[in-house]
Design a protein around this motif. Structure first.
Motif, PDB file in Angstrom:
ATOM      1  N   GLY A  73     -72.256 -21.491  39.531  1.00  0.00           N
ATOM      2  CA  GLY A  73     -72.222 -21.047  38.150  1.00  0.00           C
ATOM      3  C   GLY A  73     -73.587 -20.734  37.571  1.00  0.00           C
ATOM      4  N   SER A  74     -74.650 -21.106  38.280  1.00  0.00           N
ATOM      5  CA  SER A  74     -76.003 -20.835  37.800  1.00  0.00           C
ATOM      6  C   SER A  74     -76.464 -19.455  38.273  1.00  0.00           C
ATOM      7  N   THR A  75     -77.606 -19.036  37.768  1.00  0.00           N
ATOM      8  CA  THR A  75     -78.159 -17.722  38.095  1.00  0.00           C
ATOM      9  C   THR A  75     -79.337 -17.871  39.041  1.00  0.00           C
ATOM     10  N   THR A 140     -75.312 -14.210  39.415  1.00  0.00           N
ATOM     11  CA  THR A 140     -74.651 -15.492  39.159  1.00  0.00           C
ATOM     12  C   THR A 140     -73.885 -15.955  40.392  1.00  0.00           C
ATOM     13  N   ARG A 143     -68.817 -19.847  40.053  1.00  0.00           N
ATOM     14  CA  ARG A 143     -68.691 -21.252  39.667  1.00  0.00           C
ATOM     15  C   ARG A 143     -67.586 -21.978  40.425  1.00  0.00           C
TER      16      ARG A 143
END
Length: 226
Positions: A73-75, A140, A143
Motif C-alpha cells: 500500500g506504500s509508494t 504504489t 495493498r
C-alpha cells in the motif's frame, strides 16, 4: 572537414545522452536495491522482445546488494539516471519469489509477473506521455498482495523509432523488495518475460508521428488492482 567532424561527434554524444537506465529506488544509491542491468555503463536498450534480457536486462544474473523493505500500500519511487528523453509509456510489474526460495538467486522465470501500472498518452497533434522529461517515477505497491519477497520491474518503451519491428527501445531494470503487511491476494493474469510481448504488438510496433494515432494500447496484461 573539422566542422563536419564536430557535428558528427555532437550527434553521437546526443545519441548516448538520450539513453538512460533505472539504477535506484527510494533513497538508496545506484544498484543498491536494483539488480545491476547490462546497460549500467552504456545506457543502452533491449530491442528484441524474445531476448532473456527483456526480463531484467541481465545476460548473467546477479543479485542486488540489498533488499528494500516496503509496506504493501506504500509508494516506491524508481529513478532513472537522467531524465527520460524519448516518448513512450512507463510501466511497472511485480513478481513474487516462491516461498522457500532466495530472492538473491531467483531469476523470475515463467508466468510470474503481474502489471501494477502502465501509462496512457494524451492525444492531439501528437502523442504525449507524462514520463517524458522526468527522472522520478512513484508507483504504489498493491495493498492486498501477500507479504513476501518480490521483484519490482521498471520498464520504459521508447517509441520514436518503433514504426518497424525491432524499432522500439526497452529500458528495464528490477529492484528487490521485501513486502510486509498486505493481504492474501494472488494476482491473476500473470505473464512471462520473454513471452508477454510480440514485436508486432500494436503498442510496440507503431508510428507515433504520421498519421498521428488517436488511440494507444499498452502491450502486456491489464493492470492489476485490489
Amino acid at each position: 572537414m573539422l566542422a563536419t567532424a564536430f557535428l558528427l561527434l555532437g550527434a553521437a554524444l546526443n545519441g548516448v545522452t538520450a539513453h538512460y537506465t533505472f539504477p535506484r529506488v527510494q533513497n538508496g544509491f545506484d544498484w543498491q536495491y536494483v539488480r545491476r542491468a547490462d546497460n549500467f555503463q552504456s545506457n543502452g536498450f533491449v530491442a528484441d522482445v524474445n531476448s532473456q534480457q527483456i526480463r531484467c536486462f541481465q545476460n548473467i544474473h546477479s543479485p542486488a546488494q540489498a533488499t528494500l523493505n516496503v509496506t504493501a500500500g506504500s509508494t516506491v519511487t524508481y529513478y532513472s539516471n537522467q531524465a527520460i528523453f524519448h516518448p513512450g509509456p512507463m510501466s511497472f510489474y511485480m513478481a513474487r519469489v516462491p516461498d522457500g526460495q532466495d530472492i538473491n538467486s531467483w531469476k523470475g522465470e515463467g508466468a510470474v509477473w503481474f502489471k501494477i501500472y502502465h501509462e496512457q498518452p494524451t492525444f492531439g497533434s501528437s502523442l504525449k506521455w507524462s514520463s517524458e522529461g522526468k527522472s522520478a517515477f512513484p508507483v504504489t505497491i498493491p495493498r492486498c498482495i501477500r507479504p513476501g519477497y518480490y521483484l519490482l520491474r521498471a520498464e520504459h518503451i521508447a517509441l520514436h523509432s518503433a514504426s518497424t519491428p525491432g524499432g522500439a527501445q526497452f529500458y528495464i531494470s528490477c529492484a528487490q523488495l521485501a513486502v510486509t503487511g498486505g493481504g492474501s491476494t494472488d494476482p491473476p493474469n500473470k505473464v512471462s518475460f520473454p513471452g508477454a510481448y510480440k514485436a508486432n504488438d500494436p503498442g510496440i510496433q507503431i508510428n507515433i508521428y504520421y498519421p498521428v494515432p488517436t488511440s494507444y494500447k499498452n502491450p502486456g496484461p491489464s493492470v492489476f488492482s485490489c
